[in-house]
Scaffold this motif. Structure first.
Motif, mmCIF file in Angstrom:
data_model
loop_
_atom_site.group_PDB
_atom_site.id
_atom_site.type_symbol
_atom_site.label_atom_id
_atom_site.label_comp_id
_atom_site.label_asym_id
_atom_site.label_seq_id
_atom_site.Cartn_x
_atom_site.Cartn_y
_atom_site.Cartn_z
ATOM 1 N N HIS A 184 0.874 -1.164 0.000
ATOM 2 C CA HIS A 184 0.000 0.000 0.000
ATOM 3 C C HIS A 184 0.915 1.219 0.000
ATOM 4 N N PRO A 185 1.091 1.895 -1.133
ATOM 5 C CA PRO A 185 2.056 2.992 -1.190
ATOM 6 C C PRO A 185 1.609 4.196 -0.377
ATOM 7 N N VAL A 186 2.579 4.945 0.119
ATOM 8 C CA VAL A 186 2.290 6.186 0.835
ATOM 9 C C VAL A 186 2.465 7.356 -0.121
ATOM 10 N N GLY A 187 1.800 8.457 0.211
ATOM 11 C CA GLY A 187 1.932 9.665 -0.590
ATOM 12 C C GLY A 187 1.025 9.731 -1.799
ATOM 13 N N VAL A 188 0.056 8.798 -1.901
ATOM 14 C CA VAL A 188 -0.832 8.794 -3.068
ATOM 15 C C VAL A 188 -2.298 8.698 -2.658
ATOM 16 N N SER A 189 -2.616 9.043 -1.434
ATOM 17 C CA SER A 189 -3.999 8.917 -0.964
ATOM 18 C C SER A 189 -4.960 9.800 -1.763
ATOM 19 N N ASP A 190 -4.426 10.851 -2.393
ATOM 20 C CA ASP A 190 -5.268 11.757 -3.175
ATOM 21 C C ASP A 190 -5.313 11.379 -4.652
ATOM 22 N N ALA A 191 -4.670 10.272 -5.031
ATOM 23 C CA ALA A 191 -4.655 9.860 -6.439
ATOM 24 C C ALA A 191 -6.056 9.444 -6.883
ATOM 25 N N LEU A 192 -6.392 9.768 -8.120
ATOM 26 C CA LEU A 192 -7.696 9.452 -8.681
ATOM 27 C C LEU A 192 -7.547 8.432 -9.808
ATOM 28 N N PRO A 193 -8.574 7.622 -10.055
ATOM 29 C CA PRO A 193 -8.513 6.670 -11.169
ATOM 30 C C PRO A 193 -8.203 7.390 -12.477
ATOM 31 N N GLY A 194 -7.302 6.818 -13.237
ATOM 32 C CA GLY A 194 -6.910 7.415 -14.503
ATOM 33 C C GLY A 194 -5.656 8.251 -14.433
ATOM 34 N N GLN A 195 -5.250 8.638 -13.237
ATOM 35 C CA GLN A 195 -4.026 9.407 -13.108
ATOM 36 C C GLN A 195 -2.799 8.515 -13.283
ATOM 37 N N ILE A 196 -1.721 9.115 -13.769
ATOM 38 C CA ILE A 196 -0.422 8.446 -13.854
ATOM 39 C C ILE A 196 0.575 9.300 -13.090
ATOM 40 N N ARG A 197 1.274 8.693 -12.145
ATOM 41 C CA ARG A 197 2.236 9.430 -11.326
ATOM 42 C C ARG A 197 3.614 8.768 -11.386
ATOM 43 N N ASN A 198 4.637 9.611 -11.348
ATOM 44 C CA ASN A 198 6.008 9.119 -11.341
ATOM 45 C C ASN A 198 6.420 8.703 -9.934
ATOM 46 N N VAL A 199 7.118 7.573 -9.849
ATOM 47 C CA VAL A 199 7.695 7.117 -8.587
ATOM 48 C C VAL A 199 9.182 6.896 -8.840
ATOM 49 N N SER A 200 10.024 7.431 -7.954
ATOM 50 C CA SER A 200 11.460 7.443 -8.223
ATOM 51 C C SER A 200 12.265 6.946 -7.037
ATOM 52 N N VAL A 201 13.462 6.450 -7.355
ATOM 53 C CA VAL A 201 14.438 6.142 -6.314
ATOM 54 C C VAL A 201 14.782 7.442 -5.598
#
Length: 306
Positions: A130-147
């Protein structure tokens, strides 16, 4: 999402000490899909990362193998464009895999970090989280996750794949459709039954898509998607994961819908073994991965929608 750790090589059960990847190591974060059953649930996703040891130790081997491969494939000595293309595609096969490494990642726009599982002996880490920092993400969105910055490759490494330290997560929710597609000779011309042509299409040629398929898949995406339930795409190939940079670029550059790419988690140190990887046991492998891709998704509703 589907685990990529099922098909690793020999697994050693002796305890190993994990340690953090650092700026001398290479980490690829594979694009993935986050899902949830309803707006009241947390997002969940499988994070798959490939780890390699520092690149400098294999520079000479990369150069020697490129020379050998260009000779085998009859590439003209003055064809620098093709030679550079071969170098880019061969290099991931010659890097030493990185077992027992861990890394922290974070989403763009978030200050929260979370750790991925330790990489196995095949250099692959798989973490259903369960990733943190994405609680506000909506269906259809694409977000970058980085090292995280402290663990990124240093510029002195001169890596051609440093951009893969950033993956992309597509967020999807219960309802709607998903498309699972083969890659080789379905959307990309690979000629998997001809060893010489397969090697040429993999290492020397500019990749070609099957005529009409980008437009067809974009139409599928448009037709099946709604504002609340955009359609995610999953692409499957029997290629080893060393070809991830090549295939990811192909899918994006050819104009196919963005999606997750599932590959065999075997790191071949011999480029000619690619032919065996793509042509041996592929039916069972792909069937397993299709089932794995479907398992986390909700069951169809009574009205027949998904």
């Amino acid at each position: 999402m589907p685990s990529l750790t099922k098909f690793g090589g020999i697994i050693h059960h002796a305890a190993a000490v994990e340690h953090d990847a650092d700026a001398n190591d290479e980490v690829w974060l594979l694009d993935n899909i986050a899902f949830r059953g309803s707006p009241d649930e947390q997002w969940q996703a499988e994070y798959v990362a490939a780890f390699f040891r520092e690149n400098r130790a294999v520079r000479e081997k990369i150069v020697a193998d490129i020379v050998a491969l260009t000779r085998d494939l009859d590439i003209a000595p003055n064809d620098l464009v093709t030679k550079n293309r071969v170098r880019d595609r061969v290099a991931p096969f010659l890097r030493e895999i990185g077992p027992h490494l861990v890394v922290k990642v974070q989403y763009e726009g978030s200050n929260e970090e979370f750790a991925l599982n330790q990489s196995k002996t095949n250099g692959i880490s798989s973490s259903l989280l369960h990733p943190v920092g994405v609680s506000d993400a909506l269906p259809g969105q694409i977000r970058n996750v980085s090292v995280t910055t402290a663990e990124r490759e240093g510029p002195q490494e001169l890596s051609d794949t440093i951009n893969l330290e950033t993956g992309r997560t597509c967020f999807v929710q219960d309802g709607g459709w998903a498309v699972i597609s083969d890659i080789d000779d379905t959307i990309k011309i690979s000629e998997v039954r001809n060893r010489e042509k397969l090697l040429q299409n993999t290492f020397t040629k500019v990749p070609s898509h099957v005529a009409g398929m980008p437009e067809f898949y974009q139409q599928l995406h448009t037709t099946l998607s709604t504002q609340q339930h955009p359609t995610p795409f999953v692409y499957i190939s029997a290629s080893p994961y060393n070809l991830y940079p090549f295939l990811r670029s192909f899918v994006n550059d050819a104009g196919f819908p963005e999606g997750m790419i599932i590959l065999k988690d075997m790191s071949w140190m011999d480029m000619h073994s690619v032919f065996l990887s793509i042509t041996t046991g592929t039916h069972e492998y792909k069937e397993d991965r299709i089932v794995g891709a479907c398992c986390p998704l909700p069951l169809p509703t009574s009205d027949g929608s998904v």
